[in-house]
Scaffold this motif. Sequence first.
Motif, PDB file in Angstrom:
ATOM      1  N   THR A  35      28.554  19.539  -1.441  1.00  0.00           N
ATOM      2  CA  THR A  35      29.402  18.402  -1.799  1.00  0.00           C
ATOM      3  C   THR A  35      28.987  17.919  -3.184  1.00  0.00           C
ATOM      4  O   THR A  35      27.873  18.194  -3.650  1.00  0.00           O
ATOM      5  CB  THR A  35      29.241  17.235  -0.800  1.00  0.00           C
ATOM      6  N   GLU A  45      35.058  24.076  -4.953  1.00  0.00           N
ATOM      7  CA  GLU A  45      36.480  24.222  -5.277  1.00  0.00           C
ATOM      8  C   GLU A  45      37.349  23.254  -4.485  1.00  0.00           C
ATOM      9  O   GLU A  45      38.348  22.737  -4.996  1.00  0.00           O
ATOM     10  CB  GLU A  45      36.924  25.665  -5.027  1.00  0.00           C
ATOM     11  N   ASP A  46      36.989  22.988  -3.221  1.00  0.00           N
ATOM     12  CA  ASP A  46      37.790  22.093  -2.390  1.00  0.00           C
ATOM     13  C   ASP A  46      37.714  20.638  -2.847  1.00  0.00           C
ATOM     14  O   ASP A  46      38.486  19.792  -2.373  1.00  0.00           O
ATOM     15  CB  ASP A  46      37.326  22.169  -0.926  1.00  0.00           C
ATOM     16  N   TRP A  47      36.798  20.339  -3.754  1.00  0.00           N
ATOM     17  CA  TRP A  47      36.628  18.971  -4.223  1.00  0.00           C
ATOM     18  C   TRP A  47      37.272  18.737  -5.592  1.00  0.00           C
ATOM     19  O   TRP A  47      37.106  17.656  -6.171  1.00  0.00           O
ATOM     20  CB  TRP A  47      35.136  18.641  -4.310  1.00  0.00           C
ATOM     21  N   PRO A  52      40.896  18.972  -6.922  1.00  0.00           N
ATOM     22  CA  PRO A  52      42.339  19.210  -6.806  1.00  0.00           C
ATOM     23  C   PRO A  52      42.991  19.324  -8.184  1.00  0.00           C
ATOM     24  O   PRO A  52      42.468  18.793  -9.176  1.00  0.00           O
ATOM     25  CB  PRO A  52      42.837  17.967  -6.065  1.00  0.00           C
ATOM     26  N   GLN A  78      39.243  14.385  -2.816  1.00  0.00           N
ATOM     27  CA  GLN A  78      39.501  15.095  -1.567  1.00  0.00           C
ATOM     28  C   GLN A  78      40.224  14.137  -0.611  1.00  0.00           C
ATOM     29  O   GLN A  78      39.878  12.953  -0.533  1.00  0.00           O
ATOM     30  CB  GLN A  78      38.213  15.604  -0.921  1.00  0.00           C
TER      31      GLN A  78
END
Length: 297
Positions: free
Chosen positions: A183, A263-265, A267, A210
């Motif tokens: 994270t 990458e998921d954090w 956008p 996120q």
Amino acid sequence: MRRDDLVDLNAFLTVAEERSFTRAAARLGTSQSSLSHTIRRLEARLDVRLLTRTTRSVMPTQAGERLIATLRPAFADIAGELANLTELARKPSGTIRITASPGPARTILWPVLERFLPDYPDVHVEISADIGLVDIVADRFDAGVRFGDQVAKDMIAVRIGPDVSMAAVASPAYIARHSRPRTPYELSDHNCINLRLRTAGGLYAWEFGQAGREFRVRVAGQLTFNHEEQILTAARAGFGIAYLPEDHMAPDLASGTLIRMLEDWSPPFSGYHLYYPSRRQLTPAFALLVEALRWRG
């Protein structure tokens, strides 16, 4: 508005500027009596006195001054557009000055210029690559390139690229020596490469998001730069984690020189825009370049 209205208004403005029916008639290529009749007709149609006439001078009334204040910039704009249309029929030429951060200067502006300039040899383009925000009016640039959310509301903004996202990256060597952050909050345990913003004078706070929630993380590390290429050089050498727009690092990511994390954090957000003052009269060369840069994805 009738065509005669424009003729009469132009006649009035000419008389008001010359302060003389004789000089105004010579300038318009008409007779003094015909011009006097035109002004009387305009005053009758508007039902207001526009000019005060004496034997020695002609002066606008208060109503005339108000009309002049409206007509002068309107006719100047019309004259400017007609001049541009005339110039458009000729070969586009001139110098266009653009300020952009190094990333879009390399990945967006140059590919377009490489195709554009051979067709217009009399057009010259000057690119000033600067990471900080620039006052394009004060610094006499024709346009700037920045992310859409950085463009002031009084500017015209033309999208020239797709949505982009920031990317946290590090070299395989760095990742081998350290555990990957899961994270953004774990970045405090890592050596991060900071970016100092020239205009703000402070360090860039890394922006993440996120589930619709956006937040910033202050990072620390041994190195701080004010140029992204220096940051990339240090990241490739394994000195820490870098955080830059993904498209700026596309070759490194494709080759595996740098590996993306978190990458998921990160956008996507509004991509690059070319912006310029809303009152700017576009030269033919500038108008052609704007269309060449316009994003059509």
